[in-house]
Structures are given as structure tokens and as C-alpha cells.
Design an enzyme around this catalytic site. Structure first.
Site, PDB file in Angstrom:
ATOM      1  N   GLY A 177     -15.118   3.205  16.632  1.00  0.00           N
ATOM      2  CA  GLY A 177     -14.778   3.557  18.009  1.00  0.00           C
ATOM      3  C   GLY A 177     -15.298   2.473  18.933  1.00  0.00           C
ATOM      4  O   GLY A 177     -16.204   1.712  18.572  1.00  0.00           O
ATOM      5  N   THR A 178     -14.713   2.392  20.112  1.00  0.00           N
ATOM      6  CA  THR A 178     -15.088   1.264  20.966  1.00  0.00           C
ATOM      7  C   THR A 178     -15.641   1.725  22.323  1.00  0.00           C
ATOM      8  O   THR A 178     -16.723   2.260  22.361  1.00  0.00           O
ATOM      9  CB  THR A 178     -13.897   0.310  21.154  1.00  0.00           C
ATOM     10  N   THR A 179     -14.898   1.564  23.416  1.00  0.00           N
ATOM     11  CA  THR A 179     -15.531   1.594  24.731  1.00  0.00           C
ATOM     12  C   THR A 179     -15.671   2.997  25.314  1.00  0.00           C
ATOM     13  O   THR A 179     -14.684   3.736  25.412  1.00  0.00           O
ATOM     14  CB  THR A 179     -14.714   0.724  25.696  1.00  0.00           C
TER      15      THR A 179
ATOM     16  N   ALA B 234      -9.945  -4.241  20.848  1.00  0.00           N
ATOM     17  CA  ALA B 234     -10.375  -3.020  20.169  1.00  0.00           C
ATOM     18  C   ALA B 234     -10.401  -1.813  21.093  1.00  0.00           C
ATOM     19  O   ALA B 234     -10.660  -0.695  20.640  1.00  0.00           O
ATOM     20  CB  ALA B 234     -11.757  -3.228  19.557  1.00  0.00           C
TER      21      ALA B 234
END
Length: 265
Positions: free
Chosen positions: A43-45, A218
Site C-alpha cells: 500500500g502507498t500514500t 505507486a
């Protein structure tokens, strides 16, 4: 069904994670470094922003495995209990498991002690769980969440950031983590006004995720074709509330209309 009994010296007390350790159900970290052939979704931001009435938390919906998009609709913002929430970045599987364990821990504490854990206590508990994940983090399964909640004793929203060792850092105004955090954090830093209300703070969180998606592959932007939008939640004295997708879509379209009139070349 029988319940385990412990001597006073071995009793894990109100700690659910301690109970799992005590009965041998603690997750086992991998013994070797995970190779590149292992497709681990990340998972990213995610962001958290404080405002007068509480805190706004938001996260994009994309998970990636290397250069591939592995999921387009992953959830990264969860309620921890009625007055707090946690947003995840890092290895998706361990992060979601950590959130579930954290939710159980808070419920377990409330049932054993007969009262809700304080916001500082919740933040400390999450810190311990991240520290316990350090062996897995050293093998490439790092989990780096944000935690935020409404402190009923202080009468205000508070938010906390962590590192992979479990280090806990309270942020006064806003926080961001994940691969797009540099860009999202810059947008929030420039646009944040504590006196802004809920709607303006939600718009700021949405703009921050949009700009992060514009620079970081991403991080997922709004998917107008599939109808996929970030998860956005508010945490106030009234509790945790997730915004419905229709409101997030409406606000995203306003942001896009505004940006389309600007020169972004």
C-alpha cells in the site's frame, strides 16, 4: 470451550497481543530475506490532517507489486474503535492483519478493564505492535501506519506517525506516509489552515492525494471510469465516520474542474 488460566506472574493482563504470545499464537516472522520472485502487495500514500473539530484521514486505493498494479480497490483507512482510526502503508497483508489485531486489542482491553483505553494508550499499543513486527520488517515486510483519533479528555483531534522500529511521534497538524508522502505532505503543508472546516480539510486531503498520484506511480489517482475514489474519514467528538463515495466523487470533480482551468504544463 475452556479458557486458558495463568498464574499471576504469567498473566498477560489486558494485552490481546500478549495473550496471543502467551498461548503460542503469535505470527512467526519469515526466517530468510524474501526474494524478488515473491509478489508482495504494498500500500502507498495515506494522510492525516487536523482541523478544529477533529482529524481527517485519507488514503488512495492502489496496491503495487514491483512495477505492477496488484489491486485497485484496497482499503488503507480503517476505524480502530469508535473514536480513532488507523491508515496503513507498507506490506499490505501484514498491515491489514496488524489493524485487525489492533482492533481486537482495543476491544479486548475495554472488556477486561471495563473502560476505553486512552488515546495515548492506544498510540502506545500500536507502537508495541509495530515493534513486534520488526523481524518481519527486516525481511521486507515493513508496516508504517498513521494513527489518529479524537481525545475525549483533551477535547481535540490528535495524530501520530511511526517508524518501522515502533518509534511513535505525535504530529501537531498533519502527517503523511508511504511512497507519495513527500508530494502529499508538501501540498498539505502549503495549504493547511487549522481554522479550515471539515469540507476544506477534506478537499485538501483529496488534493494532496491527487498531486501525489501525479508524481508517484505507486499512488492511485481517482478512477472516473471504474468509479474508484480514495477512502476518506473524519474523526470527531461524534466518532469515526467514513465519507460515502458519492461525496468524495463530487469533491474530486470540483478539484479536477479547478485544476483543469490552471496551466499545469
Amino acid at each position: 470451550m475452556t479458557f486458558p488460566l495463568f498464574s499471576p506472574t504469567d498473566d498477560p493482563g489486558p494485552s490481546f497481543a500478549g495473550l496471543l504470545r502467551r498461548v503460542g499464537l503469535e505470527p512467526v516472522a519469515p526466517l530468510t530475506q524474501l526474494g524478488p520472485e515473491m509478489a508482495i502487495a504494498h500500500g502507498t500514500t495515506v494522510v492525516a490532517i487536523r482541523y478544529d473539530e477533529g482529524v481527517v484521514m485519507a488514503g488512495d486505493r492502489r496496491a503495487t507489486s514491483g512495477h505492477l498494479i496488484s489491486h485497485r480497490t484496497i482499503e488503507k483507512v480503517f476505524p480502530a474503535d469508535r473514536y480513532s482510526g488507523v491508515a496503513i502503508a507498507g506490506a499490505a497483508g501484514p498491515a491489514i492483519e496488524l489493524v485487525r489485531l489492533f482492533q481486537l486489542q482495543l476491544e479486548h482491553y475495554e472488556k477486561v478493564e471495563g473502560q476505553v483505553l486512552s488515546l495515548d494508550g492506544k498510540a502506545n499499543q500500536l507502537s508495541q505492535m509495530i515493534r513486534n513486527n520488526l523481524p518481519a520488517a527486516m525481511q521486507g515486510l515493513a508496516v508504517v501506519p498513521l494513527f489518529a483519533g479524537y481525545d475525549l479528555r483533551a477535547g481535540r483531534g490528535r495524530l501520530f506517525q511511526y517508524d518501522v522500529t515502533g518509534g511513535r511521534y505525535e504530529e501537531h497538524e498533519h502527517a503523511a506516509t508511504g511512497s507519495g508522502s513527500l508530494h502529499a505532505g508538501t501540498v498539505i503543508k502549503l495549504g493547511h489552515r487549522r481554522t479550515d472546516g471539515r469540507d476544506a480539510t477534506v478537499d485538501l486531503a483529496i488534493s494532496a492525494l491527487f498531486e501525489a498520484a501525479d508524481e508517484d506511480s505507486a499512488t492511485g489517482g481517482p478512477d472516473l471510469v471504474r468509479g474508484i475514489y480514495p477512502v476518506v474519514a473524519t474523526i470527531t467528538a461524534e466518532g469515526y465516520e467514513r465519507l460515502d463515495d458519492a461525496e468524495v466523487e463530487s469533491r474530486f470533480r470540483e478539484v479536477l474542474d479547478r485544476l483543469s482551468g490552471e496551466d499545469r504544463s
